[in-house]
Enzyme design. Structure first.
Site, PDB file in Angstrom:
ATOM      1  N   SER A  21       0.827  -1.218   0.000  1.00 23.88           N
ATOM      2  CA  SER A  21       0.000   0.000   0.000  1.00 23.88           C
ATOM      3  C   SER A  21       0.860   1.265   0.000  1.00 23.88           C
ATOM      4  CB  SER A  21      -0.972  -0.008   1.175  1.00 23.88           C
ATOM      5  OG  SER A  21      -0.298   0.164   2.396  1.00 23.88           O
ATOM      6  N   LEU A  95      11.675  -6.274   6.318  1.00 21.78           N
ATOM      7  CA  LEU A  95      11.855  -6.608   7.736  1.00 21.78           C
ATOM      8  C   LEU A  95      13.274  -6.997   8.126  1.00 21.78           C
ATOM      9  CD1 LEU A  95       8.561  -8.636   8.315  1.00 21.78           C
ATOM     10  CD2 LEU A  95       8.990  -6.223   8.766  1.00 21.78           C
ATOM     11  N   ASN A 112      13.158   4.501   5.977  1.00 23.20           N
ATOM     12  CA  ASN A 112      12.165   3.517   6.398  1.00 23.20           C
ATOM     13  C   ASN A 112      10.975   4.272   6.964  1.00 23.20           C
ATOM     14  OD1 ASN A 112      11.046   0.941   7.069  1.00 23.20           O
ATOM     15  ND2 ASN A 112      11.637   1.289   9.203  1.00 23.20           N
ATOM     16  N   HIS A 114       7.986   3.849   9.803  1.00 22.35           N
ATOM     17  CA  HIS A 114       7.616   3.028  10.964  1.00 22.35           C
ATOM     18  C   HIS A 114       6.248   3.498  11.466  1.00 22.35           C
ATOM     19  CE1 HIS A 114       8.416   0.426  14.394  1.00 22.35           C
ATOM     20  NE2 HIS A 114       7.834   1.359  15.133  1.00 22.35           N
ATOM     21  N   GLU A 184       0.540   7.159   6.934  1.00 22.43           N
ATOM     22  CA  GLU A 184       1.716   6.673   6.192  1.00 22.43           C
ATOM     23  C   GLU A 184       1.602   7.052   4.718  1.00 22.43           C
ATOM     24  OE1 GLU A 184       3.157   2.660   6.784  1.00 22.43           O
ATOM     25  OE2 GLU A 184       1.993   2.489   8.607  1.00 22.43           O
TER      26      GLU A 184
HETATM   27  C1  GRF Z   1       3.751  -0.351   6.901  1.00 24.79           C
HETATM   28  O1  GRF Z   1       2.837  -0.367   7.933  1.00 24.79           O
HETATM   29  C2  GRF Z   1       5.039   0.314   7.348  1.00 24.79           C
HETATM   30  O2  GRF Z   1       4.874   1.172   8.413  1.00 24.79           O
HETATM   31  C3  GRF Z   1       5.894  -0.831   7.785  1.00 24.79           C
HETATM   32  O3  GRF Z   1       5.533  -1.899   6.942  1.00 24.79           O
HETATM   33  C4  GRF Z   1       4.195  -1.731   6.509  1.00 24.79           C
HETATM   34  C5  GRF Z   1       4.163  -1.941   5.028  1.00 24.79           C
HETATM   35  O4  GRF Z   1       2.833  -1.917   4.552  1.00 24.79           O
HETATM   36  N1  GRF Z   1       7.287  -0.496   7.750  1.00 24.79           N
HETATM   37  P1  GRF Z   1       2.538  -1.901   3.012  1.00 24.79           P
HETATM   38  O5  GRF Z   1       3.118  -3.176   2.429  1.00 24.79           O
HETATM   39  O6  GRF Z   1       3.186  -0.699   2.435  1.00 24.79           O
HETATM   40  O7  GRF Z   1       1.050  -1.861   2.888  1.00 24.79           O
END
Ligand code: GRF
Length: 204
Positions: A21, A95, A112, A114, A184
């Site tokens: 996303s 990760l 990154n 978070h 985000e």
């Molecule tokens: C997000 O919640 C971000 O904060 C974390 O990993 C997740 C990735 O979500 N680092 P997506 O794959 O971008 O939906």
């Protein structure tokens, strides 16, 4: 006009079953504004990762690099980064830890995102719903999003952007997660744009 400026190429690293996303939000943000930033490629480490379909829908190249041996991963990634002259890496659901040697050799910003207000609720194991459960269990009145430079530890690099969101009326960790994810999607691309424009020297 922004679009006439030379294209800055970025790479996005994901892992496992990343939803993608943030990748979609970043891609759309730059395209909608016709800004000279292109996602050159997205890394995946599973051939069934849902993000692959999103890459294909948006016409963005995806490369499958196994993270089983991180040294091999980093060497292969560096080859792509150099070949394509990538100016910034954005982690989105990646990760694994990147090594100090890799970070030094790339020598350009690695960001990154978070899903909490670092330094609170960060560190090993603090990803996904673990973060939102911790915020919920601590009865925090607010949570938020942190964009930070990546160093060789989890979630300890220099913070470049944060935005808070009230969560005191959330009844479940899932409600917190939904509220934070919305933020985000709003802030990651502008933070990337800001860092690219500042041509930030990598100080951590
Ligand atoms: C997000 O919640 C971000 O904060 C974390 O990993 C997740 C990735 O979500 N680092 P997506 O794959 O971008 O939906």
């Amino acid at each position: 006009m922004e679009a006439d400026r030379p294209l800055k190429k970025i790479a996005i690293l994901t892992s496992g079953m990343s939803r993608g996303s943030n990748f979609i939000a970043i891609c759309k943000w730059f395209r909608d504004r016709e800004l000279p930033v292109g996602i050159a490629f997205v890394t995946v480490n599973k051939k069934e990762a849902p993000i692959i379909e999103k890459c294909e829908e948006l016409g963005v190249q995806h490369v499958n690099i196994s993270t089983r041996d991180m040294h091999v991963f980093e060497q292969e990634l560096l080859r792509y980064l150099k070949e394509l002259n990538i100016e910034l890496i954005a982690l989105a659901g990646f990760l694994k830890k990147l090594s100090a040697d890799f970070i030094k050799e790339f020598g350009k910003p690695i960001l990154n995102i978070h899903p909490a207000l670092l330094p609170k609720h960060g560190g090993k194991g603090m990803y996904g719903m673990n973060v939102h459960r911790a915020v919920f269990d601590c009865r925090d009145r607010e949570s938020g999003v942190t964009v930070h430079l990546v160093d060789e530890n989890y979630d300890t690099g220099k913070i470049v952007f944060q935005r808070c969101v009230p969560v005191d009326d959330c009844h479940t960790p899932e409600e917190i997660a939904a509220r934070v994810l919305q933020i985000e999607h709003e802030i990651y691309a502008p933070a990337i744009w800001q860092i690219l424009q500042e041509n930030l020297t990598v100080k951590r």
